[in-house]
Scaffold this motif. Structure first.
Motif, PDB file in Angstrom:
ATOM      1  N   UNK A 192       1.008  -1.169   0.070  1.00 22.21           N
ATOM      2  CA  UNK A 192       0.143  -0.065   0.104  1.00 22.21           C
ATOM      3  C   UNK A 192       0.925   1.377   0.395  1.00 22.21           C
ATOM      4  N   UNK A 193       1.943   1.225   0.720  1.00 18.38           N
ATOM      5  CA  UNK A 193       2.920   2.237   0.833  1.00 18.38           C
ATOM      6  C   UNK A 193       3.302   2.685  -0.601  1.00 18.38           C
ATOM      7  N   UNK A 194       3.342   1.974  -1.789  1.00 12.59           N
ATOM      8  CA  UNK A 194       3.866   2.292  -2.906  1.00 12.59           C
ATOM      9  C   UNK A 194       2.718   2.795  -3.574  1.00 12.59           C
ATOM     10  N   UNK A 195       1.676   3.268  -3.266  1.00 13.08           N
ATOM     11  CA  UNK A 195       0.676   4.071  -3.956  1.00 13.08           C
ATOM     12  C   UNK A 195       0.124   5.319  -3.347  1.00 13.08           C
ATOM     13  N   UNK A 196       0.087   6.265  -4.273  1.00  7.58           N
ATOM     14  CA  UNK A 196      -0.369   7.712  -3.726  1.00  7.58           C
ATOM     15  C   UNK A 196      -1.862   7.490  -3.449  1.00  7.58           C
ATOM     16  N   UNK A 222     -13.108  13.578  -2.496  1.00  3.80           N
ATOM     17  CA  UNK A 222     -12.333  12.834  -2.505  1.00  3.80           C
ATOM     18  C   UNK A 222     -11.220  13.053  -1.332  1.00  3.80           C
ATOM     19  N   UNK A 223     -10.628  14.053  -1.395  1.00  3.91           N
ATOM     20  CA  UNK A 223      -9.650  14.431  -0.212  1.00  3.91           C
ATOM     21  C   UNK A 223      -9.940  14.396   1.094  1.00  3.91           C
ATOM     22  N   UNK A 224     -11.614  14.682   1.365  1.00  3.82           N
ATOM     23  CA  UNK A 224     -12.064  14.485   2.690  1.00  3.82           C
ATOM     24  C   UNK A 224     -12.349  13.086   2.805  1.00  3.82           C
ATOM     25  N   UNK A 225     -12.704  12.266   1.762  1.00  2.00           N
ATOM     26  CA  UNK A 225     -12.966  10.905   2.057  1.00  2.00           C
ATOM     27  C   UNK A 225     -11.704  10.023   2.167  1.00  2.00           C
ATOM     28  N   UNK A 226     -10.723  10.418   1.633  1.00  2.00           N
ATOM     29  CA  UNK A 226      -9.296   9.834   1.988  1.00  2.00           C
ATOM     30  C   UNK A 226      -8.965  10.184   3.440  1.00  2.00           C
ATOM     31  N   UNK A 281      -8.365   7.474   8.746  1.00  2.00           N
ATOM     32  CA  UNK A 281      -8.502   7.414  10.246  1.00  2.00           C
ATOM     33  C   UNK A 281      -9.164   6.413  10.725  1.00  2.00           C
ATOM     34  N   UNK A 282     -10.025   5.805   9.501  1.00  2.00           N
ATOM     35  CA  UNK A 282     -11.201   4.621  10.179  1.00  2.00           C
ATOM     36  C   UNK A 282      -9.976   3.171   9.941  1.00  2.00           C
ATOM     37  N   UNK A 283      -9.398   3.117   8.722  1.00  2.00           N
ATOM     38  CA  UNK A 283      -8.638   1.994   8.533  1.00  2.00           C
ATOM     39  C   UNK A 283      -7.141   2.069   8.780  1.00  2.00           C
ATOM     40  N   UNK A 284      -6.545   3.005   8.881  1.00  2.00           N
ATOM     41  CA  UNK A 284      -5.121   3.129   9.280  1.00  2.00           C
ATOM     42  C   UNK A 284      -4.307   2.873   8.061  1.00  2.00           C
ATOM     43  N   UNK A 344     -17.394  -0.136   5.210  1.00  2.00           N
ATOM     44  CA  UNK A 344     -17.324  -1.592   5.589  1.00  2.00           C
ATOM     45  C   UNK A 344     -16.618  -1.744   6.987  1.00  2.00           C
ATOM     46  N   UNK A 345     -16.549  -2.753   7.554  1.00  2.00           N
ATOM     47  CA  UNK A 345     -15.788  -3.225   8.708  1.00  2.00           C
ATOM     48  C   UNK A 345     -14.280  -3.609   8.132  1.00  2.00           C
ATOM     49  N   UNK A 346     -13.442  -3.277   9.113  1.00  2.00           N
ATOM     50  CA  UNK A 346     -12.039  -3.661   8.795  1.00  2.00           C
ATOM     51  C   UNK A 346     -11.496  -4.739   8.144  1.00  2.00           C
ATOM     52  N   UNK A 347     -12.391  -6.005   8.475  1.00  2.00           N
ATOM     53  CA  UNK A 347     -11.862  -7.263   7.981  1.00  2.00           C
ATOM     54  C   UNK A 347     -12.268  -7.326   6.531  1.00  2.00           C
ATOM     55  N   UNK A 348     -13.507  -6.847   6.180  1.00  2.00           N
ATOM     56  CA  UNK A 348     -14.026  -6.860   4.776  1.00  2.00           C
ATOM     57  C   UNK A 348     -13.210  -5.633   3.997  1.00  2.00           C
ATOM     58  N   UNK A 349     -12.847  -4.790   4.645  1.00  2.00           N
ATOM     59  CA  UNK A 349     -11.999  -3.749   3.744  1.00  2.00           C
ATOM     60  C   UNK A 349     -10.621  -4.479   3.683  1.00  2.00           C
ATOM     61  N   UNK A 350      -9.821  -5.184   4.743  1.00  2.00           N
ATOM     62  CA  UNK A 350      -8.629  -5.685   4.063  1.00  2.00           C
ATOM     63  C   UNK A 350      -8.795  -6.823   3.286  1.00  2.00           C
ATOM     64  N   UNK A 351      -9.703  -7.416   3.079  1.00  2.00           N
ATOM     65  CA  UNK A 351     -10.142  -8.458   1.910  1.00  2.00           C
ATOM     66  C   UNK A 351     -10.038  -7.471   0.521  1.00  2.00           C
ATOM     67  N   UNK A 352     -10.856  -6.686   0.519  1.00  2.00           N
ATOM     68  CA  UNK A 352     -10.984  -5.814  -0.656  1.00  2.00           C
ATOM     69  C   UNK A 352      -9.760  -4.961  -1.125  1.00  2.00           C
TER      70      UNK A 352
END
Length: 173
Positions: free
Chosen positions: A72-76, A105-109, A114-117, A142-150
């Protein structure tokens, strides 16, 4: 020489013949997770681009969450200035985004991080700014587990696009 290879396609045979360190370095231009790059490089040679893509998907499924974070760190952030030619191509749809969409989008980012880290990752290729905002808004629920899968699924999509761009199967297009 490696810099030239990232601008041009490399054949599967040429990719197979690279020294391990050079293959890993090349793979890191597709995904910045070192464990993934080492694992994919170790599986060479590949008989086809499809075999390479399957190996890339399999290895992505096997790496740790820490390695996913490295990937993830390799993506802006979506909407930020792309830091590579790949990111610029993938986020090309954002070039025409109006101020309202960019601000949303900036606000959503910020909310997402803040939610998923971690950065909001989406395969942006072919997506309009409005579609990217819609997906971001939906994923905030999404909850964190679902989001990590996505996140793994989206990273796999991006890896596949980048690998296809990087490695020439030798087949006529």
């Amino acid at each position: 020489m490696l810099e030239v290879m990232t601008e041009n396609r490399i054949g599967l045979d040429e990719f197979a013949a690279l020294p391990e360190a050079a293959a890993v370095e090349l793979l890191l231009t597709c995904c910045s997770a070192p464990a993934w790059a080492h694992a994919v490089a170790a599986r060479r040679p590949f008989a086809s681009i499809e075999e390479l893509l399957r190996a890339a998907d399999t290895e992505l499924g096997e790496i740790s969450e820490t390695e996913i974070d490295r990937g993830l760190a390799g993506h802006p952030r979506i909407g930020d200035r792309p830091d590579s030619a790949d990111s610029a191509r993938e986020q090309a749809g954002m070039a025409g985004a109006d101020h309202e969409i960019r601000a949303a989008i900036a606000t959503g980012n910020r909310e997402y991080e803040a939610k998923f880290g971690h950065v909001y990752l989406v395969c942006a290729t072919g997506q309009s700014p409005r579609q990217l905002l819609t997906m971001l808004t939906a994923r905030l629920g999404n909850d964190p587990a679902i989001e990590r899968r996505i996140v793994r699924e989206e990273l796999a999509k991006i890896n596949r696009i980048r690998l296809r761009r990087l490695v020439d199967s030798g087949d006529a297009a």
